[in-house]
Design a protein around this motif. Structure first.
Motif, short mmCIF file in Angstrom:
data_model
loop_
_atom_site.label_atom_id
_atom_site.label_comp_id
_atom_site.label_asym_id
_atom_site.label_seq_id
_atom_site.Cartn_x
_atom_site.Cartn_y
_atom_site.Cartn_z
N THR A 33 0.85 -1.21 0.00
CA THR A 33 0.00 0.00 0.00
C THR A 33 0.88 1.25 0.00
OG1 THR A 33 -1.71 -1.18 1.22
CG2 THR A 33 -1.84 1.22 1.24
N LEU A 34 1.91 1.21 0.86
CA LEU A 34 2.84 2.35 0.91
C LEU A 34 3.57 2.50 -0.43
CD1 LEU A 34 4.34 4.61 2.40
CD2 LEU A 34 5.93 2.88 3.28
N GLY A 35 3.98 1.37 -1.00
CA GLY A 35 4.68 1.41 -2.30
C GLY A 35 3.83 2.04 -3.38
N LYS A 36 2.54 1.70 -3.38
CA LYS A 36 1.62 2.27 -4.38
C LYS A 36 1.43 3.76 -4.14
CE LYS A 36 -2.70 1.70 -6.87
NZ LYS A 36 -2.59 3.08 -7.30
N GLU A 37 1.32 4.15 -2.88
CA GLU A 37 1.16 5.58 -2.54
C GLU A 37 2.39 6.38 -2.97
OE1 GLU A 37 -0.42 9.01 -1.66
OE2 GLU A 37 -1.60 7.17 -1.51
N ILE A 38 3.57 5.80 -2.75
CA ILE A 38 4.81 6.48 -3.16
C ILE A 38 4.85 6.60 -4.68
CG2 ILE A 38 7.34 6.29 -3.28
CD1 ILE A 38 7.23 4.95 -0.47
N SER A 39 4.53 5.50 -5.40
CA SER A 39 4.54 5.52 -6.88
C SER A 39 3.59 6.59 -7.41
CB SER A 39 4.11 4.17 -7.44
OG SER A 39 5.01 3.18 -7.07
N ASP A 40 2.38 6.62 -6.85
CA ASP A 40 1.38 7.60 -7.30
C ASP A 40 1.81 9.02 -6.95
OD1 ASP A 40 -0.09 5.50 -8.26
OD2 ASP A 40 -1.53 5.47 -6.61
N GLY A 41 2.41 9.16 -5.78
CA GLY A 41 2.91 10.49 -5.35
C GLY A 41 4.02 10.99 -6.26
N LEU A 42 4.96 10.09 -6.58
CA LEU A 42 6.06 10.47 -7.49
C LEU A 42 5.51 10.82 -8.87
CD1 LEU A 42 8.77 7.82 -6.47
CD2 LEU A 42 8.96 10.30 -6.20
N HIS A 43 4.50 10.05 -9.31
CA HIS A 43 3.89 10.34 -10.61
C HIS A 43 3.22 11.71 -10.61
CE1 HIS A 43 0.89 9.83 -13.93
NE2 HIS A 43 1.98 9.39 -14.51
N ALA A 44 2.56 12.04 -9.51
CA ALA A 44 1.90 13.36 -9.39
C ALA A 44 2.93 14.49 -9.44
CB ALA A 44 1.10 13.42 -8.08
N VAL A 45 4.16 14.18 -8.98
CA VAL A 45 5.23 15.19 -8.97
C VAL A 45 6.06 15.12 -10.27
CG1 VAL A 45 7.21 16.03 -7.59
CG2 VAL A 45 5.22 15.13 -6.44
N LYS A 46 5.58 14.32 -11.24
CA LYS A 46 6.14 14.27 -12.60
C LYS A 46 7.32 13.33 -12.78
CE LYS A 46 3.44 16.99 -15.02
NZ LYS A 46 2.43 16.38 -15.81
N TYR A 47 7.35 12.25 -12.00
CA TYR A 47 8.28 11.16 -12.27
C TYR A 47 7.46 10.06 -12.93
CZ TYR A 47 11.68 13.44 -9.22
OH TYR A 47 12.57 14.34 -8.69
N GLU A 48 7.80 9.74 -14.17
CA GLU A 48 7.03 8.75 -14.94
C GLU A 48 7.00 7.40 -14.22
OE1 GLU A 48 5.85 8.97 -18.39
OE2 GLU A 48 6.09 11.14 -18.16
N TYR A 49 5.88 6.68 -14.34
CA TYR A 49 5.84 5.30 -13.86
C TYR A 49 6.87 4.49 -14.67
CZ TYR A 49 1.34 6.19 -11.50
OH TYR A 49 0.35 6.67 -10.69
N CYS A 50 7.44 3.47 -14.03
CA CYS A 50 8.41 2.61 -14.73
C CYS A 50 7.68 1.67 -15.68
CB CYS A 50 9.20 1.80 -13.70
SG CYS A 50 10.26 0.57 -14.46
N ASP A 51 8.09 1.68 -16.95
CA ASP A 51 7.50 0.79 -17.97
C ASP A 51 7.59 -0.67 -17.57
OD1 ASP A 51 6.62 2.56 -19.72
OD2 ASP A 51 8.25 2.38 -21.18
N GLY A 52 8.71 -1.05 -16.96
CA GLY A 52 8.92 -2.45 -16.59
C GLY A 52 8.36 -2.79 -15.21
N ASN A 53 7.65 -1.83 -14.61
CA ASN A 53 7.01 -2.03 -13.29
C ASN A 53 8.02 -2.34 -12.18
OD1 ASN A 53 4.83 -2.01 -11.58
ND2 ASN A 53 4.16 -4.08 -12.06
N VAL A 54 9.22 -1.75 -12.28
CA VAL A 54 10.21 -1.88 -11.21
C VAL A 54 9.89 -0.80 -10.17
CG1 VAL A 54 12.68 -1.87 -10.63
CG2 VAL A 54 11.92 -2.75 -12.85
#
Length: 328
Positions: free
Chosen positions: A97-118
């Motif tokens: 859950t924390l990992g998903k929140e961090i990923s979404d937060g980084l995406h909101a701040v303009k860090y692209e999601y990783c294509d390979g889902n790393v």
């Protein structure tokens, strides 16, 4: 929910205002990325704590890829994971859950999601210390292209928030296995051999010939990766814990690469990172690694070609070194 998003938006606005002030210096830019991502992680931790309660176990959030190596360009995607102390379903649910929140937060701040889902939102990259040890051992025993690729990604792990000791413990597992089975280094070398050619037989820079980057060269694939891949393997052989290519070079023994050569490669790689900042695209994540060949002044074309040739030499020498000196 809304509150968290507003705060991520504040960080995104801050990024847009401040990044131009550090955009010309590689070290300052990467320090800026570190600070920004750390703020996102702390925001995410607070948000999850409000909804799910305090963390059930000590943990580390770590970066991999260019973030792990302190080599991010102006724009960057996400490569990260989590390791936590206690093995339990509760801990796994919490940290995913924390990992998903961090990923979404980084995406909101303009860090692209990783294509390979790393990313730490993927169970493959979010595990307890014991589960991580098991996974690393499986990857090393499996030896398939995919398993070795995952291993090489993990080797660049650098803790951003949390305990350094967890990652050190996990890297120790890899170092120990390589000591017992040195041929693993050859398997890793094989995995990184698909380098994109950047210089032709007549010494010309090879630009892309079709697609949206026609007439441009991908610096990441053709210029940076020969250095990154060669130095990572040499550092592994010597059990160097550092993750940036520059600090790995600095930590290698004279026996592996002579001191003057090391200094030379450090200088070339440093210039290359700076070159990408100066001449790479500015508009988005895809553009930052590309340089328009025809737009380069003659002097810069020569400079780029020299830096690329040095990287290829280093990579070829490393290949020979492992092919000759490492058991099968």
């Amino acid at each position: 929910m809304e509150d968290g998003f507003d705060k991520y938006e504040e960080l995104r606005n801050m990024r847009e205002q401040q990044i131009k002030h550090v955009a010309t210096d590689h070290i300052e830019l990467n320090q800026f990325h570190d600070q920004l991502m750390t703020q996102v992680v702390h925001l995410a931790i607070e948000k999850v704590k409000k909804e799910w309660g305090p963390s059930p176990s000590p943990f580390s959030f770590f970066l991999m890829g260019s973030g792990g190596r302190f080599e991010q360009a102006l724009w960057s995607d996400q490569d990260h994971g989590i390791v936590y102390e206690t093995t339990s379903d509760e801990a796994q649910n919490y940290f995913l859950t924390l990992g998903k929140e961090i990923s979404d937060g980084l995406h909101a701040v303009k860090y692209e999601y990783c294509d390979g889902n790393v990313m730490a939102s993927n169970p493959l990259w979010c595990k307890s210390v014991e589960e991580w040890k098991g996974q690393l051992e499986n990857w090393m025993e499996d030896e398939s292209f995919e398993a070795i690729r995952h291993l090489l990604i993990f080797i660049d792990a650098r803790v951003l928030v949390g305990r350094d000791s967890f990652i050190e413990e996990l890297k120790e597992v890899i170092h120990q296995k390589i000591e017992e089975s040195p041929y693993l280094l050859k398997r890793m070398l094989k995995n990184t051999m698909r380098l994109q050619k950047g210089i032709g037989v007549f010494g010309q820079i090879l630009a892309e010939t079709h697609g949206s980057h026609t007439g441009e060269i991908n610096l990441k694939q053709t210029a940076l990766f020969p250095y990154v891949n060669a130095v990572r393997l040499l550092a592994l052989k010597e059990k160097v814990m550092n993750t940036s290519t520059l600090s790995r070079l600095g930590a290698l023994s004279d026996h592996t690469i002579g001191r003057s050569n090391r200094k030379h490669y450090e200088e070339e790689f440093r210039q290359l990172l700076q070159f990408r900042l100066t001449y790479g695209g500015k508009e988005n994540y895809e553009a930052v690694h590309y340089v328009k060949i025809d737009a380069l002044p003659k002097e810069q074309k020569k400079e780029l070609k020299d830096m690329m040739k040095q990287g290829i030499d280093l990579y070829n020498d490393t290949t020979k070194y492992f092919e000759k000196g490492v058991p099968k």
